[in-house]
Write a protein that holds these residues in place. Structure first.
Motif, short mmCIF file in Angstrom:
data_model
loop_
_atom_site.label_atom_id
_atom_site.label_comp_id
_atom_site.label_asym_id
_atom_site.label_seq_id
_atom_site.Cartn_x
_atom_site.Cartn_y
_atom_site.Cartn_z
N UNK A 168 0.82 -1.21 0.00
CA UNK A 168 0.00 0.00 0.00
C UNK A 168 0.86 1.26 0.00
N UNK A 169 2.00 1.22 0.68
CA UNK A 169 2.81 2.43 0.81
C UNK A 169 3.42 2.84 -0.53
N UNK A 170 3.95 1.84 -1.25
CA UNK A 170 4.52 2.11 -2.57
C UNK A 170 3.45 2.66 -3.49
N UNK A 171 2.28 2.03 -3.43
CA UNK A 171 1.17 2.43 -4.30
C UNK A 171 0.75 3.88 -3.99
N UNK A 172 0.62 4.17 -2.70
CA UNK A 172 0.19 5.52 -2.31
C UNK A 172 1.26 6.54 -2.69
N UNK A 173 2.52 6.17 -2.53
CA UNK A 173 3.62 7.06 -2.88
C UNK A 173 3.59 7.40 -4.36
#
Lengths: 596, 298
Positions: A168-173
């Motif tokens: 999720x973090x990579x995607x949100x970034x």
């Protein structure tokens, strides 16, 4: 209003420039745009410089375009390495990394000076929004989408799918990086440099593919059950595609110990009765020469794809050239006619490869498909192909009467002898590379040799009438003609169309059948011509000279030929045609004097 | 039926002459290759596969003429490339019995690369190398198995090179079946070829097949009969790889005939694994006509 947009981007290997191009073209395909993406790398295995150019259009396109309308440079050193592959002109908008510290008036591009130079803090935005410089390419996508009206939602959803597995973090970034690019573009309008691509005429999603995958898919469609080959750039993706697919269709794939063995296994599989194919590039074609001769004399069907790159020897392994034509046509020793076909677009690779199987099977001969790196590795969005209209030909099998007794190389009226296969009762015979009589028994008799040569060459005569293997465009009585093949045919046809719109009477001919040279088809094309131009990526002008070898030219025939790596652009070809028309004004009486 | 499926005794439907073609060999009178051909026909009759289910592939050389003299599907191909072609045939149709024959130049000089890879792939082929230590068809030049110091038309002052050891070569690359025969012992040679065919995997049989025209005196049939030592009589255990290797090292000095090595637990063949992969993946296939669906983006 413009109908297309040509974007070129370059950066260091890890910058993900090519990946950004792929995200863009995938979005374009979903939106229904016509698009062509070409990629270019240094020859490093990892890292080094990389670039891509993407042409997007609401209308069908045949080339990757010429001068860039938009250039993106993540650093100058890498951008400049691509030289003519990323040509910047006086109308180009250049977007570049602000951190390079170069003022817009000082950028190292001044011949000619681009319309606009726009620094953007790409690295800083990536770091601030996604916490990593790896998101620079995502920022670039946001900038391009914002400034040029490109498919924002499709890009965003495509990226979400791409990063789905990365947490999720990579995607949100990435989402934030993309939004930052969009916002920056909105806050810094380009003004006079602004261009917006119109929506496609039909929003029907397109297929997204490249020439190598299309070649593999065509083999499956044609009924190929055996692939033997050896890895070589830029053809390996054909083997890799078939490695995934051929088993599902009851076939076998062998990655052989060398190029010779790869084709040898194909010869064996063909002898065993299966449709079989190999794929290679120039050096491999050289190695396969003797085995191809065996397939010719043993009259065994097979398809050998040569994805051309710059030669000779290792040459330019990652760059396109059209310099294997003579090798494909003439590398056999002895008197051999070996059919050579070449597709002219990515979509065309499919029917041309299928036709290669058809010719191979019908005439019991090896057929060479000359693809090239440009077609093989560029990604393209294409309309669905109506495969129902494509024929699939099977080799002629012996009927009961042919088996009593069976004469493998029987001299028939059309030169084609029914072919049996191991396992078929009554069809036993000897296949051989040594000259043989009709029964297949070895013979050193000159009369036998002459008869068998005559048979093997005569059977291919119907190819001389195959004008369906040529694309001819433009007014049939036009006095100016242009001829081009392979990946050069697309820009050539676009150039002819552009000139026709300008009022110049030009017709274009794109041969898919290169050898044997279909003399009649060329003669019909030359009938109305006062002047002709042959365009190709070969220093020696191999097609130009091949045509001259077989066809008596009734008009002055000129050559636009150069070594590979940099593809021709439609504008470059159009310029040559204009000047040719000017050289011979009598040839174009009804058109205004062309300008250089 | 597969190659290694034995035909019950007494039910052999084919005789030796069913495998002999009507072409007259071009071999010199007294050539060892006549014996190899006869042993091959006998072995094929013993195995009993119909001729049309057999493919015999060769390269170029005197011995490579043998497919023309055999009634089956023959392929007299190009120099050194019989093995890749034979593998293509077997992989395309694993139900066939596929044999490969050729000379020492074919197998261990121009085509040397292919032997190693055919072995590691373990395609179920029977490879008969007719080893005569000389190039006969091109009239008497050095071959890869010529003894060091041999004087020929291409080595007038004697060769500098050690010969290739075909037996050790094949053992080293992991061949599951390695044997050597000689026409001086026809029954033994026939039995070796039959055993090679029945071995379910790549089988290599080196045959000391003397060249009567250019060969050394010590390789001729008469000398062979005196030198020949049967491995069986020496109590050789074909399951003993180390012993096989040791005896294979005597190539060129001793003439051992028999099975040097037969792997007691034969590995899976390439084609059997390919069959499994197809069975596993075929259920996932759409039709060939819908292959372009792979490129859809919607």
């Amino acid at each position: 209003m413009i109908s297309d947009l040509v974007i070129g981007m370059a950066g260091a290997g890890g910058d993900g420039i090519v990946s950004a191009g792929e995200s863009l073209i995938a979005a374009a395909a979903r939106e229904g745009y016509y698009a062509i993406l070409t990629k270019s790398f240094g020859s490093q295995i990892r890292g080094g410089e990389s670039s891509c150019r993407l042409r997007l259009s609401a209308e069908p396109i045949l080339s990757a375009g010429g001068t860039l309308q938009v250039a993106v440079a993540l650093n100058w050193e890498d951008f400049l390495k691509f030289g003519g592959e990323l040509p910047v002109g006086s109308e180009t908008v250049v977007i570049y990394e602000e951190a390079t510290g170069v003022a817009p008036g000082q950028i190292p591009l001044d011949r000619p000076r681009p319309a606009l130079a726009v620094p953007a803090p790409i690295a800083r935005m990536a770091q601030e929004t996604a916490g990593t410089l790896k998101a620079k390419n995502t920022v670039v996508l946001g900038l391009l989408s914002g400034w040029f009206g490109l498919a924002g939602e499709s890009i965003r959803s495509g990226m979400r799918r791409k990063f789905a597995g990365k947490g999720a973090e990579v995607q949100a970034g990435n989402d934030r990086a993309f939004q930052a690019g969009l916002d920056y573009a909105a806050q810094h309008p380009l003004g006079s440099g602004s261009r917006r691509l119109p929506p496609p005429a039909h929003r029907k999603p397109k297929l997204l593919t490249d020439g190598n995958d299309m070649c593999g898919a065509a083999a499956i469609f044609a009924g190929c059950e055996f692939f033997g080959g050896y890895p070589i750039t830029p053809s390996s993706e054909i083997m890799q595609f078939l490695n995934r697919e051929i088993w599902k269709h009851g076939g076998v794939l062998l990655q052989a110990e060398d190029e010779i063995a790869g084709l040898g296994a194909v010869v064996g599989a063909s002898f065993a009765g299966k449709k079989a194919m190999t794929a290679t590039s120039g050096p491999g074609l050289s190695l396969k020469g003797e085995m191809l001769g065996l397939a010719t004399i043993a009259e065994l069907p097979l398809v050998c794809v040569d994805v051309q790159r710059g030669g000779p020897s290792t040459g330019l392994p990652t760059k396109s050239e059209q310099s294997d034509l003579w090798a494909a046509a003439f590398s056999a020793h002895g008197d051999v006619v070996r059919p050579v076909l070449a597709p002219i677009t990515v979509a065309d690779v499919f029917p041309v490869t299928v036709e290669a199987f058809n010719i191979a099977e019908q005439f019991q001969t090896p057929v060479i498909v000359l693809s090239d790196q440009e077609l093989a590795q560029r990604k393209e969005t294409i309309d669905p192909i109506d495969t129902a209209r494509l024929q699939r030909i099977e080799r002629r099998r012996p009927a009961a009467a042919d088996l009593d007794p069976y004469v493998r190389y029987r001299i028939t009226p059309d030169g084609i002898s029914p072919i049996s296969y191991p396992g078929m009762p009554g069809g036993n015979h000897l296949a051989s590379g040594i000259e043989h009589n009709e029964n297949g028994a070895p013979s050193a008799n000159g009369a036998v040799h002459a008869r068998m040569n005559e048979k093997r060459i005569r059977k291919l005569a119907p190819l001389g009438d195959r004008d369906d293997l040529f694309t001819r465009e433009g007014p049939p009585d036009a006095p100016i003609g242009v001829i081009g093949w392979g990946s050069t045919a697309g820009p050539l046809i676009e150039a002819a169309r552009n000139l026709q719109r300008e009022g110049l009477a030009v017709q274009a001919l794109a041969p898919r059948l290169l050898y044997p040279v279909a003399e009649k088809v060329y003669r019909r094309f030359f009938a109305s011509l006062r002047v002709c131009l042959v365009v190709e990526q070969s220093h020696l002008a191999q097609l130009y000279r091949l045509i001259r070898m077989f066809v008596d030219l009734p008009c002055p025939c000129h050559s636009l030929a150069r070594s590979g790596a940099n593809p021709f652009s439609p504008e470059e070809i159009a310029g040559q045609i204009r000047s040719l028309a000017g050289l011979d004004p009598a040839a174009v009486p009804s058109t205004p004097a062309p300008t250089r | 039926m597969t190659a290694s499926t034995p035909v019950p005794a007494g039910s052999q439907p084919f005789t030796t002459k069913d495998y002999r073609s009507n072409l007259k060999p071009i071999w010199c009178a007294g050539c060892g290759d006549f014996g190899v051909a006869t042993a091959l026909y006998r072995a094929l009759a013993a195995v009993g596969r119909p001729p049309h289910e057999i493919a015999l592939v060769s390269g170029i050389g005197c011995s490579s003429r043998i497919p023309g003299y055999t009634n089956c599907y023959g392929f007299n191909s190009i120099h050194g490339r019989a093995l890749p072609i034979a593998q293509g045939i077997k992989l395309a149709n694993p139900d066939l019995l596929v044999l490969v024959a050729g000379g020492d130049g074919d197998g261990f000089s121009i085509g040397g690369n292919h032997v190693a890879h055919a072995i590691r792939r373990n395609v179920d082929l029977t490879y008969i190398c007719m080893d005569n230590q000389i190039y006969g068809l091109t009239k008497g030049q050095l071959s890869p198995t010529s003894p060091r110091g041999l004087k020929t038309v291409s080595s007038s002052y004697g060769s500098f090179e050690e010969p290739v050891n075909p037996l050790l070569y094949c053992l080293a690359y992991g061949a599951g079946f390695v044997a050597q025969g000689a026409p001086a012992d026809m029954d033994g040679l026939t039995a070796l070829i039959e055993a090679g065919i029945r071995y379910p995997g790549f089988a290599f049989i080196n045959v000391q097949s003397p060249c009567v025209t250019y060969g050394e005196e010590k390789f001729q049939l008469k000398a062979q009969k005196l030198r020949l030592e049967k491995l069986e009589a020496l109590g050789h255990d074909p399951a003993d790889f180390m012993k096989a290797t040791e005896r294979a090292r005597a190539y060129g000095e001793k003439l051992y005939t028999g099975i040097y090595y037969r792997c007691p637990s034969p590995a899976a063949t390439f084609e059997s694994m390919a069959r499994e992969r197809r069975q596993e993946l075929q259920s996932r296939a759409a039709s060939r006509s819908s292959i372009l669906d792979l490129f859809q983006t919607a």
